[in-house]
Design a protein around this motif. Sequence first.
Motif, short mmCIF file in Angstrom:
data_model
loop_
_atom_site.label_atom_id
_atom_site.label_comp_id
_atom_site.label_asym_id
_atom_site.label_seq_id
_atom_site.Cartn_x
_atom_site.Cartn_y
_atom_site.Cartn_z
N GLN A 57 -4.07 9.49 10.80
CA GLN A 57 -4.62 10.38 9.77
C GLN A 57 -5.53 9.69 8.77
N LEU A 58 -5.19 8.46 8.44
CA LEU A 58 -5.95 7.79 7.39
C LEU A 58 -7.41 7.62 7.81
N ALA A 115 8.38 3.11 16.91
CA ALA A 115 9.51 3.62 16.13
C ALA A 115 9.11 3.92 14.69
N SER A 116 7.82 4.05 14.46
CA SER A 116 7.33 4.25 13.10
C SER A 116 7.98 5.44 12.42
N ARG A 117 8.39 5.23 11.17
CA ARG A 117 8.94 6.34 10.40
C ARG A 117 7.85 7.04 9.62
N GLY A 118 6.63 6.81 9.98
CA GLY A 118 5.58 7.55 9.30
C GLY A 118 4.46 6.66 8.79
N GLY A 119 4.78 5.40 8.49
CA GLY A 119 3.79 4.51 7.90
C GLY A 119 2.66 4.21 8.84
N SER A 120 2.95 3.50 9.93
CA SER A 120 1.87 3.06 10.81
C SER A 120 1.26 4.26 11.56
N ARG A 121 2.10 5.26 11.87
CA ARG A 121 1.56 6.43 12.56
C ARG A 121 0.55 7.15 11.66
N LEU A 163 0.86 -1.19 0.00
CA LEU A 163 0.00 0.00 0.00
C LEU A 163 0.90 1.24 0.00
N THR A 164 0.63 2.12 -0.94
CA THR A 164 1.41 3.35 -1.02
C THR A 164 0.60 4.47 -0.39
N LEU A 165 1.18 5.06 0.66
CA LEU A 165 0.48 6.09 1.42
C LEU A 165 0.67 7.45 0.74
N GLU A 166 -0.06 8.41 1.24
CA GLU A 166 -0.08 9.73 0.63
C GLU A 166 1.33 10.30 0.43
N SER A 167 2.19 10.03 1.41
CA SER A 167 3.53 10.59 1.38
C SER A 167 4.43 9.91 0.34
#
Lengths: 403, 327
Positions: free
Chosen positions: B98-99, B87-93, B56-60
């Motif tokens: 936000q999702l 320690a999420s680099r943005g994916g799970s957070r 899955l490709t997120l918005e970022s």
Amino acid sequence: MTLTPDLATDVPVDDTDPFGHEHLEDPLPFHHALREAGPVVYLSRYDVHAVGRYEQVHAALVDWQRFQSAAGVGLSNFRTEEPWRPPSLLLEADPPRHDAPRRVLTSVLGQRALRTLRERWTADAEQLVDQVLAAGTEFDAVPALSEAFPLRVFPDAVGIGHDGRENLLPYGDHAFNAFGPPNDLVQKGEHRVAQLSGWVGEQCAREALTDDGFGAAIWAAADRGEITPQQAPLVVRSLLTAGVDTTVHAISAILYAFATHPDQWARLVADPSLARVAFDEAIRWESPVQTFFRTTTTDVRIGDAVVPEGRKVLMFLAAANRDPRRWADPDRYDLGRDPSGHVGFGMGLHQCVGQHVARLEAEAVLTALARRVRTIELAGPTRRHHNNTLRAWESLPVRLTVD
Amino acid sequence: MLGVEQVGARGRSGTDRSVVQVQDKVQVAEGVVTLTLAAPDGGRLPDWAPGAHVDLTLESGLTRQYSLCGDRWDAHTYRVGVLLEPASRGGSRYVHEQLAPGHVLGLGGPRNDFPLVPAESYLFVAGGIGITPILPMLAQADLLGADWRLLYGGRTRGSMAFLDELSVHGDRVQVRPQDEHGLLDLAGFLGDPRPGTPVYACGPGPLLTAMERACAGWPARALRTERFVAAEQAAPVRTTAFDVELHRSGRTVTVTPDTSVLEALSAAGVEVLSSCRQGTCGTCETTVLAGRPDHRDSLLDDDERAAGDCMYPCVSRSCSDRLVLDL
């Protein structure tokens, strides 16, 4: 064709026998009538529903959840009738049992796995074409090319022995007849079926196979636990059943298409890179595999009708491939067309697992022919070979001109 | 209704095949949400089997892999479970915070590196969010009439997802939160090596390392694992237009975000034979001479992807500004 509204479901009713010789000789008028009658038609002769439009055929092919294969992909319903042979683990299976055999065969016959065969088959095709042309430029293309090439390369690629290969075509012919009703075509094969099945079964054993073919690769998957040792011979059997007659008739279909469309042959000679499109366009145009059945697993609405659970549905791949709702000028064999999306190989998770093998064989033959042959024309009356599932030629007399 | 929904745009075009829309987001345990995903047009999603994951490709532009944990008999939705990693680099957070339903994500695959092989009995071991690929395997084992048992560990009972769904299986399932039971008793669960019984394990690295030790006496290939760490993606995939250069003709075709490479080529008069348009049949395989493909197919394994020498233009795209294809 009679159209009687069925009071219960309002489905057009048709009493045609699509497996009768008249229709096998020329199925196109019935396919036309079927498409025009509606999205689904009831064939009273066999108590089955039929779909002939691209939209419904495509939708039924991909919807394995509601159109199952494990009850047989012929007229016979395995829920109530004994199959004539142990069911195929590929063609006559549903998920989850279908998963592992399919995964193995997808890998063994994948386009990347075939790269090593390309060079050899190209050379084989050139050699065959040179031999045929050395013997004369007027001949029957069915035995000389359509049968000769697949029989030359495919059994070797699977890795079976040389004795008894003449059994392959009659076995395949019977297996494809057996998807239809128990008519004269099935009866004519029955006296040999035990012998043919026995021979095919022997070829599927590990000891009967060379150590470098598709067969050995299937057994290696069993050694890795990806399929069971009991499944391996049946997976090999699928190759021997479905891999020979189909390609033979597909190559005949292309040769007939070119013999009757000389402008398209000139186009291929000028640009041999069209060979792949030429093959798929021939599959669309002729549909060597004409039909397959599915069985509904629930009540399914098709158009305005509801097909009840447990019913056989006959999908006319050939009719879908010439549906004017999907294809412009569908009866024309045209190398300028994009035939992508035809359902001649099926669609969805049962889509022909050997399609890349078939394309490679056809590409090799066409490229070899295009290198030497300037024109192809029919040299006499052609003769169809009737089969309950396959559209085939018995004889295709051709006359070629070469440089 | 058999008809338009499955064919229409989906049957003829790859455009909407490359995205899914979030239909539902539910918190199912502490730090775990499930997402229900569907095609924006409501059509069928590509088929999958237990053990499969999607990209899955997120918005970022970040791409993350998630195991499918729904019901494959539902052709119209996927379900994935997502753990909030500290320690999420943005994916799970991003997924957790936000999702929201209605958002659209890029889709790759499904691919399956963890398939269920045929057997009459299975042992399953799951740690934490590693339960997700195992969940559909249990349903499958039941369908096949196989004998199976599951050992499921986690930090605390409250952090362990799908306990309600697992409860229907009765004593086949052993739930062992660490704060109640300590470390998982792998040796006790596995018992003596049993030929013909595959052992499937998914979870954090230390659990899988312990499984390898615990299965040392088992037949080769008995233990089948999937490491539950997001594969490091070399770079975010691009969400902007890119150029495809056709080596043989010297032409260049621009592929915009709303179209597939195959469609862009076709619009430019370059026909590439294709069939499924879902990245599963392999018909449209095309040689890549330069540039880095963004593989979205279900066919290539990790090594073949890394080689980067071919792609399936019905679904795959580009990470680089320019791709050079042998066309």
